[in-house]
Scaffold this motif. Structure first.
Motif, short mmCIF file in Angstrom:
data_model
loop_
_atom_site.label_atom_id
_atom_site.label_comp_id
_atom_site.label_asym_id
_atom_site.label_seq_id
_atom_site.Cartn_x
_atom_site.Cartn_y
_atom_site.Cartn_z
N GLU A 502 49.51 39.13 31.50
CA GLU A 502 48.58 38.37 32.34
C GLU A 502 48.33 39.08 33.66
OE1 GLU A 502 51.26 37.18 30.90
OE2 GLU A 502 51.00 35.15 30.11
N ILE A 503 49.41 39.62 34.25
CA ILE A 503 49.26 40.33 35.52
C ILE A 503 48.48 41.62 35.32
CG2 ILE A 503 50.53 41.45 37.39
CD1 ILE A 503 52.67 39.34 37.09
N LYS A 504 48.69 42.28 34.19
CA LYS A 504 47.90 43.48 33.88
C LYS A 504 46.41 43.13 33.76
CE LYS A 504 47.42 47.42 30.76
NZ LYS A 504 45.95 47.37 30.79
N ASN A 505 46.12 42.01 33.12
CA ASN A 505 44.72 41.58 32.99
C ASN A 505 44.10 41.30 34.36
OD1 ASN A 505 44.86 41.76 30.20
ND2 ASN A 505 45.42 39.60 29.94
N TYR A 507 45.12 42.64 37.12
CA TYR A 507 44.98 43.95 37.75
C TYR A 507 43.66 44.61 37.35
CZ TYR A 507 46.11 48.72 39.20
OH TYR A 507 46.10 49.97 39.80
N ASP A 508 43.36 44.60 36.06
CA ASP A 508 42.13 45.21 35.57
C ASP A 508 40.90 44.50 36.16
OD1 ASP A 508 43.61 46.96 34.06
OD2 ASP A 508 43.49 45.76 32.23
N THR A 509 40.97 43.20 36.29
CA THR A 509 39.84 42.43 36.85
C THR A 509 39.62 42.78 38.31
OG1 THR A 509 40.23 40.60 35.32
CG2 THR A 509 38.97 40.11 37.31
N VAL A 510 40.70 42.82 39.08
CA VAL A 510 40.59 43.17 40.51
C VAL A 510 40.10 44.60 40.66
CG1 VAL A 510 41.88 43.46 42.66
CG2 VAL A 510 42.35 41.50 41.19
N ASN A 511 40.59 45.48 39.80
CA ASN A 511 40.15 46.88 39.83
C ASN A 511 38.64 46.98 39.65
OD1 ASN A 511 40.02 49.66 39.74
ND2 ASN A 511 41.04 49.86 37.77
N LYS A 512 38.11 46.27 38.66
CA LYS A 512 36.66 46.28 38.40
C LYS A 512 35.90 45.70 39.59
CE LYS A 512 37.13 45.94 33.37
NZ LYS A 512 36.93 45.07 32.18
N TYR A 513 36.43 44.62 40.15
CA TYR A 513 35.76 43.97 41.28
C TYR A 513 35.68 44.94 42.48
CZ TYR A 513 35.04 40.92 45.31
OH TYR A 513 34.57 40.36 46.46
N LEU A 514 36.80 45.55 42.81
CA LEU A 514 36.82 46.46 43.95
C LEU A 514 35.97 47.70 43.70
CD1 LEU A 514 40.57 46.30 45.06
CD2 LEU A 514 38.60 45.15 46.09
N PRO A 528 39.00 52.43 43.57
CA PRO A 528 39.96 51.70 44.41
C PRO A 528 41.34 52.35 44.37
CG PRO A 528 38.82 50.24 42.87
CD PRO A 528 38.53 51.63 42.44
N LYS A 529 42.06 52.22 45.45
CA LYS A 529 43.43 52.72 45.50
C LYS A 529 44.36 51.71 44.83
CE LYS A 529 42.72 55.25 49.82
NZ LYS A 529 43.12 55.37 51.25
N ILE A 530 45.36 52.25 44.14
CA ILE A 530 46.32 51.37 43.47
C ILE A 530 46.97 50.43 44.47
CG2 ILE A 530 48.55 51.37 42.25
CD1 ILE A 530 47.65 53.89 40.81
N TYR A 531 47.26 50.94 45.66
CA TYR A 531 47.90 50.11 46.68
C TYR A 531 47.04 48.89 47.01
CZ TYR A 531 49.19 48.55 51.36
OH TYR A 531 49.53 47.78 52.45
N ASP A 532 45.72 49.11 47.18
CA ASP A 532 44.83 48.00 47.53
C ASP A 532 44.77 46.97 46.41
OD1 ASP A 532 44.20 49.04 50.03
OD2 ASP A 532 42.60 50.30 49.21
N ILE A 533 44.75 47.44 45.17
CA ILE A 533 44.72 46.50 44.04
C ILE A 533 46.02 45.70 44.00
CG2 ILE A 533 44.46 46.28 41.54
CD1 ILE A 533 43.05 49.03 41.58
N ILE A 588 37.92 37.37 45.64
CA ILE A 588 38.79 37.87 44.58
C ILE A 588 39.42 36.69 43.84
CG2 ILE A 588 40.97 39.08 44.14
CD1 ILE A 588 40.19 41.11 46.21
N VAL A 589 39.83 35.67 44.59
CA VAL A 589 40.39 34.47 43.96
C VAL A 589 39.38 33.86 42.99
CG1 VAL A 589 41.22 32.13 44.36
CG2 VAL A 589 41.96 33.99 45.88
N LYS A 590 38.12 33.75 43.44
CA LYS A 590 37.08 33.16 42.59
C LYS A 590 36.84 34.02 41.34
CE LYS A 590 34.54 30.88 46.34
NZ LYS A 590 33.28 30.90 47.12
N THR A 591 36.84 35.36 41.52
CA THR A 591 36.59 36.26 40.38
C THR A 591 37.69 36.13 39.34
OG1 THR A 591 35.44 37.83 41.81
CG2 THR A 591 36.27 38.67 39.72
N VAL A 592 38.94 36.08 39.79
CA VAL A 592 40.06 35.96 38.85
C VAL A 592 40.02 34.61 38.16
CG1 VAL A 592 42.57 35.92 38.61
CG2 VAL A 592 41.50 37.59 40.14
#
Length: 817
Positions: A502-505, A507-514, A528-533, A588-592
């Motif tokens: 679930e956390i990986k999913n 992560y992928d969503t936030v990555n796409k958003y950023l 995006p930088k891994i740190y920011d994600i 980001i909260v809304k996107t997830v």
């Protein structure tokens, strides 16, 4: 400056400058130093004299080769009547460090005494007479004098060199018996064997023809005394024998043979066959022997992996990354690991970015390489029990190992900590020194490079796991022996793990958003930088429990203008958390939530594999987020930032517990003894039933709690450990969680790691000293605002609480053993 050497140089200049091919000596060359230049000119002078006096046709080149050797008289002794040749002998003796009287061309008592002293040091008959091989031994810069000391290794080598000169010096030439085993000593020793075994070409090179001629020796084989002496010498060199060279295959010799064979994993039986001779006389050993391991820079396919498996191979060494500026894509991939797993092979990882010259190896480079290796290993899912072999892939001089390689490995240790076991790939001298300095747990020995100076004359490392000994070009692999310490692992971790998908999913969503946001705002750098994600995910996971409800501008203004931290009392309402752990972005909260409407951080938990306790994510994410977020007040010291981070985790829970029992004390209930205090730190569910406790407002608590439950403690400890163990600038949060809890299962030693990291973070000697920073008013940021936040506590009891904290952690550490 040596005055006699200066006289030798002057005499050479006066007698030979301008003669056929003699290298001119200038006034500035008269320096009194007996170096290679002076010795070369002495040989040139000798060659000129031989040509003039004996009508030889030796090339005047300053090299004492076969032509010069054959051109010399059989003996030169007392009364010899060619003065210049005697002067050259006298000059050579002086340059060698032996007194030979004035340079007068008279072979008298002084010369005889000097020759005898040299013969004594060389271990040959002391008759004072020069023979060609003796003069060849004198006319070089090799040191023959040996200073006997407590170094038994050097003493053993010295005895071998003396025996070589005694038995074979006349046939093969002399070896400097100085206790140092170099390429010349190695070559001469093989010449001794070749001479004894009747090899037609005595060249000092170990090859098939020499191996075929080696005799089989054992307790039951009579004769072969000379070969048995050579065997005892070779066993001494290998570090397995310290007896006399008797030529008798006795019990001590048998034991030495057996131990050597057992160490080298070549079949311990006490019988010396051709394979044992090969391993004794060359680090490569018998290159046709069967191997179970190999390393390769070519990626395995299903077909090649099965081919190696069918050939009897069990372990494969593969590279974690590509070489700097290299043309080969040799790094291992997840797909290849899956192939290795399905084939039933094991893998051992190798790290090499460059590693072929001294200047590369510094402590800073070690830190950089350690981090990169650790990151690659974690992202590939290698558990922390795995050994990573760092490559030293060149012929480094033994004298340079301590200067370059040791600091490099200290840097690796500094950056990797306890994340992975650290091994070394390299020649024997490198492996041995790193093992002695406790910088490499296992060795992958590059014995294939038998000509490396750092391999020659070195004993096999006691911690060797793999031994590379032959390049099989037909299979595009390097064959390797395995020991009982082999470290290969079956890549079966790909299906291990908790419910972090679930956390990986997310992560992928936030990555796409950023990525989309960056493409609009920063088109040139839209990755995006891994740190920011990671930071955004942790902010999301701490849930609306930590949402902002008050503005942070005033809080920040107080902190920046006058270091007033009173505003942080609002972090329970969200403001402080946005400062310390990063803003929880509404978009980001809304996107997830749009992509995963059924996922609720407040309901999300995972089971701790050690205690089977469910760990809810919100507090854990908030605490870890605070640790990885760099606090941006420019004049805030590291110790203050570390303290602020700790307040979001273990320190906050500790002083909240402290405040509760302080209020209870005011109400007449005293729990300030070590037993009760330890019980309240990491308390189990129901463990405080029967206790009467009061909150910071003086209200009796309906369900007594210290505010520091076992769940809180595990969350606090694990968040801090993950922050220290994993570089979340480069490692995805779901990979870090999966490794910590399941793949490497570092959580098994969570309290041990926690203690070590905490002491290092605050530079204290004990956990009690660390805890007192928070339970007393010693720290600069502990102000009234924190008492407002956590509740008032009795400062007189601060040491008791700190000591209880220490004792509880130590108790938990004991249970991890």
């Amino acid at each position: 400056m040596d005055k006699m050497v200066q006289k030798v140089q002057t005499w050479l200049m006066e007698h030979y400058n301008g003669k056929d091919r003699f290298e001119t000596i200038k006034e500035e060359d008269i320096d009194g130093i007996a170096g290679t230049g002076t010795v070369r000119r002495l040989i040139e002078a000798l060659q000129i004299e031989l040509n003039e006096n004996f009508n030889t046709k030796i090339i005047v080149d300053g090299s004492f080769g076969l032509g010069t050797l054959k051109g010399l008289p059989a003996i030169i002794g007392k009364g010899y009547n060619i003065p210049n040749i005697v002067c050259i002998i006298q000059g050579s003796l002086w340059c060698k460090g032996y007194s030979a009287g004035e340079i007068d061309g008279i072979y008298g008592d002084g010369v005889v005494a000097g020759v005898r002293r040299f013969q004594r040091d060389a271990g040959i008959n002391e008759d004072g007479i020069i023979r060609p091989y003796i003069l060849q031994g004198i006319m070089n810069t090799d040191g023959y004098a040996f200073s006997n000391n407590s170094n038994s290794r050097k003493s053993g080598i010295h005895r071998i060199q003396l025996a070589m000169n005694k038995y074979y010096g006349l046939k093969i030439g002399l070896t400097a018996p100085n206790g140092d085993w170099d390429k010349k000593s190695q070559r001469n020793f093989i010449k001794c064997c070749q001479s004894e075994w009747g090899i037609s070409v005595v060249d000092g090179v170990w090859g098939d023809n020499t191996m075929k001629s080696a005799p089989t020796l054992s307790k039951n084989v009579s004769g072969y005394k000379a070969s048995k002496i050579l065997l005892q010498m070779a066993l001494t060199l290998s570090g397995n024998y310290n007896g006399e060279f008797t030529g008798i295959f006795d019990d001590a010799t048998y034991k030495a043979v057996y131990n050597f064979q057992d160490t080298m994993e070549i079949g311990a039986e006490g019988v010396v066959g051709k394979g044992t001779w090969a391993s004794l006389l060359s680090t490569r050993g018998n290159t046709s022997r069967k191997a179970k391991a190999f390393d390769t820079n070519v990626r395995l396919t299903s077909e090649t992996a099965m081919k190696y498996k069918n050939l009897g191979y069990t372990d494969v060494g593969r590279y974690l990354t590509n070489v700097k500026n290299g043309v080969l894509d040799k790094r291992i991939t997840p797909e290849e690991l899956d192939i290795i797993k399905k084939t039933g092979l094991k893998v051992f990882p190798i790290f090499q970015k460059y590693g072929r010259e001294n200047d590369y190896f510094t402590q800073n480079q070690g830190e950089t390489d350690g981090k990169e290796a650790m990151l690659a290993a974690i992202n590939l899912g290698f558990p922390s029990t795995v050994t990573i072999y760092f490559a030293i892939d060149y012929d480094i001089y033994k004298s340079d190992i301590d200067k370059y390689i040791v600091p490099y490995f200290k840097g690796i240790h500094k950056s990797m900590g306890k994340s992975y076991s650290i091994g070394v790939y390299g020649p024997r001298a490198v492996c041995n020194l790193l093992y002695e300095n406790k910088l490499a747990e296992y060795s992958f020995v590059s014995d294939m490079s038998s000509g490396f100076s750092s391999n020659i004359g070195e004993v096999m490392p006691v911690n060797w796991a793999y031994e590379q000994f032959f390049e099989d070009k037909s299979l595009n692999i390097d064959k390797c022996m395995t020991s009982k310490r082999s470290t290969g692992v079956v890549p079966d971790w790909t299906n291990k793990g908790g419910n972090f998908n679930e956390i990986k999913n997310i992560y992928d969503t936030v990555n796409k958003y950023l990525t989309v946001i960056l493409a609009i705002t920063h088109p040139a750098s839209s990755t995006p930088k891994i740190y920011d994600i990671n930071k955004c995910i942790l902010a999301y996971l701490r849930s609306s429990n930590y949402d902002i409800t008050v503005g942070i501008d005033k809080v920040l203004d107080k902190i920046i203008s006058n270091k007033d931290f009173s505003g942080l009392k609002e972090f329970g309402k969200g403001a402080g958390w946005n400062i310390l752990a990063g803003e929880r972005h509404p978009d980001i909260v809304k996107t997830v939530e749009k992509n995963y409407p059924d996922f609720d951080p407040k309901k999300y938990s995972f089971q701790d594999p050690i205690t089977s306790i469910d760990i809810e994510i919100t507090h854990f994410a908030a605490t870890l987020g605070a640790y990885i977020t760099t606090f941006f007040i420019t004049d805030l010291g590291k110790s203050e930032e570390s303290a602020l981070d700790s307040y979001t985790g273990w320190a906050g829970d500790l002083i909240q517990m402290y405040a509760i029992i302080s209020m209870s004390l005011e109400k007449g209930y005293n729990y300030f003894d070590n037993t009760n205090l330890q019980k309240m730190i990491g308390t189990l569910d129901g463990e405080l039933n029967g206790y009467i406790m009061f909150d910071k407002n003086g209200e009796e608590m309906s369900k007594p709690s210290s505010g520091f439950s076992i769940v809180d403690l595990i969350q606090d400890v694990d968040a801090f450990n993950i922050y220290k163990m994993y570089n979340l600038n480069k490692i995805e949060i779901y990979n870090a969680l999966n490794d910590y809890y399941y793949v490497s299962a570092k959580c098994k030693k969570r309290y041990t790691y926690f203690k070590d990291f905490l002491l290092a973070e605050f530079k204290k000697e004990s956990l009690s000293d660390v805890a007192k920073i928070f339970t007393s008013r010693e720290h600069s940021i502990l102000s009234d605002s924190f008492e407002e936040l956590f509740g008032k506590f009795d400062s007189d009891k601060s040491e008791q609480v700190a000591k209880a904290f220490q004792d509880k952690i130590e108790y938990l550490i004991e249970n991890e053993k």
